[in-house]
Design an enzyme around this catalytic site. Structure first.
Site, PDB file in Angstrom:
ATOM      1  N   LYS A  61      99.594   6.964  13.286  1.00  0.00           N
ATOM      2  CA  LYS A  61      99.830   8.180  14.066  1.00  0.00           C
ATOM      3  C   LYS A  61      99.133   8.019  15.411  1.00  0.00           C
ATOM      4  CE  LYS A  61      99.644  13.160  14.134  1.00  0.00           C
ATOM      5  NZ  LYS A  61      98.952  13.256  15.425  1.00  0.00           N
ATOM      6  N   SER A  92     107.239  19.597  14.448  1.00  0.00           N
ATOM      7  CA  SER A  92     105.854  19.156  14.376  1.00  0.00           C
ATOM      8  C   SER A  92     105.604  18.546  13.000  1.00  0.00           C
ATOM      9  CB  SER A  92     104.908  20.317  14.649  1.00  0.00           C
ATOM     10  OG  SER A  92     105.177  21.359  13.754  1.00  0.00           O
TER      11      SER A  92
HETATM   12  O1  D41 Z   1     102.714   8.490  16.065  1.00  0.00           O
HETATM   13  C1  D41 Z   1     102.948   9.701  16.083  1.00  0.00           C
HETATM   14  N1  D41 Z   1     102.136  10.480  16.770  1.00  0.00           N
HETATM   15  C2  D41 Z   1     104.114  10.268  15.360  1.00  0.00           C
HETATM   16  C3  D41 Z   1     104.494  11.549  15.661  1.00  0.00           C
HETATM   17  C4  D41 Z   1     104.839   9.524  14.404  1.00  0.00           C
HETATM   18  N2  D41 Z   1     104.502   8.251  14.093  1.00  0.00           N
HETATM   19  N3  D41 Z   1     105.881  10.092  13.773  1.00  0.00           N
HETATM   20  C5  D41 Z   1     106.267  11.368  14.041  1.00  0.00           C
HETATM   21  N4  D41 Z   1     107.305  11.886  13.375  1.00  0.00           N
HETATM   22  C6  D41 Z   1     107.701  13.141  13.594  1.00  0.00           C
HETATM   23  C7  D41 Z   1     108.848  13.708  12.809  1.00  0.00           C
HETATM   24  C8  D41 Z   1     108.793  13.277  11.382  1.00  0.00           C
HETATM   25  C9  D41 Z   1     108.825  15.209  12.860  1.00  0.00           C
HETATM   26  C10 D41 Z   1     110.111  13.212  13.425  1.00  0.00           C
HETATM   27  C11 D41 Z   1     105.580  12.150  15.012  1.00  0.00           C
HETATM   28  C12 D41 Z   1     106.043  13.463  15.231  1.00  0.00           C
HETATM   29  N5  D41 Z   1     107.110  13.916  14.514  1.00  0.00           N
HETATM   30  C13 D41 Z   1     105.457  14.367  16.214  1.00  0.00           C
HETATM   31  N6  D41 Z   1     104.724  14.060  17.262  1.00  0.00           N
HETATM   32  C14 D41 Z   1     104.371  15.199  17.892  1.00  0.00           C
HETATM   33  C15 D41 Z   1     104.902  16.235  17.247  1.00  0.00           C
HETATM   34  C16 D41 Z   1     105.592  15.727  16.191  1.00  0.00           C
END
Ligand code: D41
Length: 675
Positions: free
Chosen positions: A118, A85
């Site tokens: 995000k 997470s």
């Molecule tokens: O756009 C997102 N929601 C997003 C989620 C993102 N751009 N990068 C993410 N990177 C990660 C890691 C760094 C842990 C690989 C994530 C998420 N995790 C994530 N989405 C839901 C739980 C974690």
């Protein structure tokens, strides 16, 4: 015999690769290079051959995106590498602390970061073995998720197989599934016409669509995917240096990557990125709830490691909550254009997501009861994007002893007519119709609105006065106004009265589609009005059409058809239409199009822009010809434009088409395409 089969196999492979490439151009690059009709032909060709040689169907065939049988339940999948997470930062100070921890952990002063939006979607994992999509799963609790392979396969921007001659042995791609705002609005519109429940936001709509046991339903909901990283991989090509290289590599494998991804250095650049994306947030095609910062160097990422379930090298910088707590001072009832009584909460002013909110919708009586909202309560209000703020819930602990229960009145608060609620409806409606001043005002405002008859300057203050002083009762009365009546209204100088009269005069020349839309018939929006105008061609045909005839028109269902029949059955409505025509409101009529012709229309779904002077046709002629073949003609060039037709003296539209990579035609090219 074997030779023959081998030949078919090769033909199928080429056809599949071709179709998937067109899918990629359309859904990932947003830059298609063929007409929908041509694509459909390729697809049908593939279906035809596969029907004759079912033994040659492969799991990565585009025909296999849909058609899997409904499941009884989802099975579980264990993520061999946990899906971590993200930690959150809610203000600049927390980002500063994050950056400081990283600098100290790495013993350096300045760090390079990969920054990305995000997405407010659902995290998933896609496993490719030998270049073929084998499984797709939800994140679940990070260790165990659900196998939703059949549903994910319906998402056209997810590759079913990886391009290239030597695909990786094993590759797990991670990312977010979401629904674009436009697709979300369209879905809710469809839910509404079908009498089904609307979704609260794009995330819920995406979640609800992925959770379907029947992939045919998921296939009907347009979902989108964006990759954010990789999990397990046995891939000699995989970049080992930087996260940004990994993302570019994924893009080269045809995975969608957010356009807003960047590489920046240092704390200040993080905060600048946050503010830039924040300012663009409402204009983005997808819902985001913040941005993500990731240390770009993979070796530095490894050096930093994890704390419990989240990496130390990344953080989500969240946008301020779009929710706030305030007090509900009173509940008013508003009467809409269709008589719907909407309860509106009057709030103690509160700052939510950048604006001060004083009113919020309570939707209808059922919602008030379900949430148990009472006057005097402390409530949570939410503002999402461009939508009207709403009351989400009550903070029961804070309910004062004298909080008052609210009941929807059984009479219209404006005209006093009885308000009734039909059994299948969620709202009560005033039965006063156009005798109710509130409905009359809304009807006139709608009639004059920009996308209807477009009477410039006729705003709500003016309409209030016209209706309250009884100089205008129906839209037809607008065309009977004289300068004296107008100039006698409060704060109306001669000059502005003249401007209004001119705008009214100008509006007399209109189109059938605008006129139908302007009538404000229930369930008849702009798109439906256009559909009716193209198919029927004449207003009298619409007035005389019965429900069966109307339902032969694409996209017109029983509900819309009934609204139309009811509207024209009302003598008062026909009378107003007659008066409008008698006052000189006019449009061009034509013979209409048979339903069959349009369905097979070669330009259906294609948008054209015309610019400059064409050698033999006038632009109006070209427009008619394009529309006759089912195409649309738009005034401005965007990514959605399929063709720009240029003549001499074409200016900025031509440049824009070039810069966006939109196909450009001259008149001859257009004529060829028409054949
Ligand atoms: O756009 C997102 N929601 C997003 C989620 C993102 N751009 N990068 C993410 N990177 C990660 C890691 C760094 C842990 C690989 C994530 C998420 N995790 C994530 N989405 C839901 C739980 C974690």
């Amino acid at each position: 015999m074997n030779e023959h089969i081998d030949k078919i196999k090769l033909q199928l492979e080429a056809l599949r690769a071709d179709i998937e490439l067109h899918n990629y151009r359309y859904y990932v690059l947003d830059n298609p290079t063929i007409l929908d009709a041509e694509f459909d032909q390729l697809f049908r060709e593939l279906q035809r051959i596969e029907q004759n040689y079912p033994q040659l169907i492969t799991a990565d065939s585009p025909t296999q995106r849909v058609g899997a049988a409904p499941l009884k339940a989802f099975t579980q999948i264990t993520h061999r590498i946990a899906m971590l997470s993200l930690n959150n930062a809610f203000d600049d100070a927390e980002v500063e602390a994050f950056n400081r921890r990283i600098c100290e952990g790495l013993s350096i002063d300045c760090v390079e970061y990969a920054v990305e939006p995000k997405f407010d979607g659902l995290a998933i994992s896609l496993c490719y073995e030998g270049g073929m999509l084998k499984t797709g799963a939800t994140r679940g609790d990070g260790n165990i998720g659900e196998d939703i392979t059949v549903n994910l396969k319906t998402i056209k921007s997810i590759p079913l197989s990886l391009p290239g001659k030597q695909p990786p042995t094993l590759l797990e791609v991670r990312g977010e599934v979401l629904m674009l705002k436009a697709d979300f609005l369209a879905l809710n519109q469809r839910q509404l016409t079908k009498g089904e429940k609307e979704f609260a936001n794009p995330r819920n709509a995406a979640a609800g669509s992925l959770r379907q046991l029947d992939p045919a339903i998921t296939a009907h909901r347009r979902l989108t995917f964006f990759a954010y990283g990789v999990g397990r991989n046995e891939d000699s090509q995989m970049p080992k240096d930087k996260h940004s290289d990994v993302m570019n590599y994924l893009a080269s494998l045809h995975f969608p990557i957010a356009k807003e991804c960047q590489v920046v250095t240092g704390l200040q650049a993080l905060l600048t990125y946050y503010r830039t994306i924040g300012a663009k947030r409402d204009q983005l095609p997808y819902a985001i709830d913040g941005v993500v910062y990731k240390v770009n160097s993979l070796s530095q990422q490894e050096q930093l490691g994890f704390v419990s379930r989240a990496p130390r090298f990344a953080i989500a910088h969240k946008f301020p909550a779009q929710e706030a707590i305030t007090q509900l001072l009173d509940i008013d009832v508003q009467v809409g254009r269709t008589g719907a009584l909407t309860p509106v909460a009057r709030l103690k002013p509160v700052f939510v997501g950048g604006v001060t909110v004083t009113n919020a919708t309570l939707h209808n009586a059922d919602e008030i009861e379900r949430k148990d909202v009472r006057i005097g309560d402390t409530v949570i209000v939410r503002r999402a994007g461009d939508v009207i703020p709403e009351v989400v819930s009550v903070v029961l602990d804070k309910r004062p002893f004298d909080a008052r229960v609210f009941t929807i009145p059984d009479h219209c608060p404006v005209c006093g007519a009885k308000a009734v609620r039909l059994p299948e409806e969620a709202v009560s409606r005033c039965t006063g119709g156009l005798f109710c001043p509130a409905q009359r005002k809304q009807a006139i405002l709608h009639f004059a609105s920009r996308r209807a008859l477009d009477i410039e300057g006729l705003g709500d203050k003016l309409v209030d006065q016209m209706v309250d002083n009884a100089i205008v009762h129906t839209p037809a009365d607008l065309y009977k106004l004289g300068i004296t009546a107008l100039a006698n209204l409060e704060r109306m100088a001669d000059k502005s009265a003249n401007n209004i009269l001119q705008a009214i005069e100008k509006s007399k020349h209109t189109t059938l589609a605008r006129f139908i839309y302007a009538l404000g018939i229930r369930n008849v929006g702009e798109a439906t009005a256009k559909e009716l105008a193209t198919h029927l061609g004449k207003l009298d045909r619409l007035i005389e059409a019965n429900s069966e005839r109307l339902q032969q028109i694409p996209d017109i269902g029983p509900v819309v058809a009934q609204s139309l029949v009811d509207f024209f059955a009302e003598a008062h409505n026909r009378e107003v239409i007659e008066q409008l025509r008698a006052c000189g409101v006019h449009w061009e009529e034509h013979e209409g199009k048979s339903v069959l012709m349009l369905e097979a229309a070669p330009f259906s779904g294609k948008t054209f822009v015309l610019t400059g002077t064409l050698p033999t046709m006038s632009r109006e002629e070209a427009k008619e010809k394009i529309e006759a073949l089912g195409g649309k003609v738009s005034g401005s060039v965007s990514k959605k434009t399929d063709y720009v037709v240029v003549g001499t003296d074409s200016g900025s539209k031509y440049d824009k088409a070039v810069s966006l990579g939109v196909r450009i035609l001259d008149e001859e090219g257009l004529l060829t395409l028409m054949q």
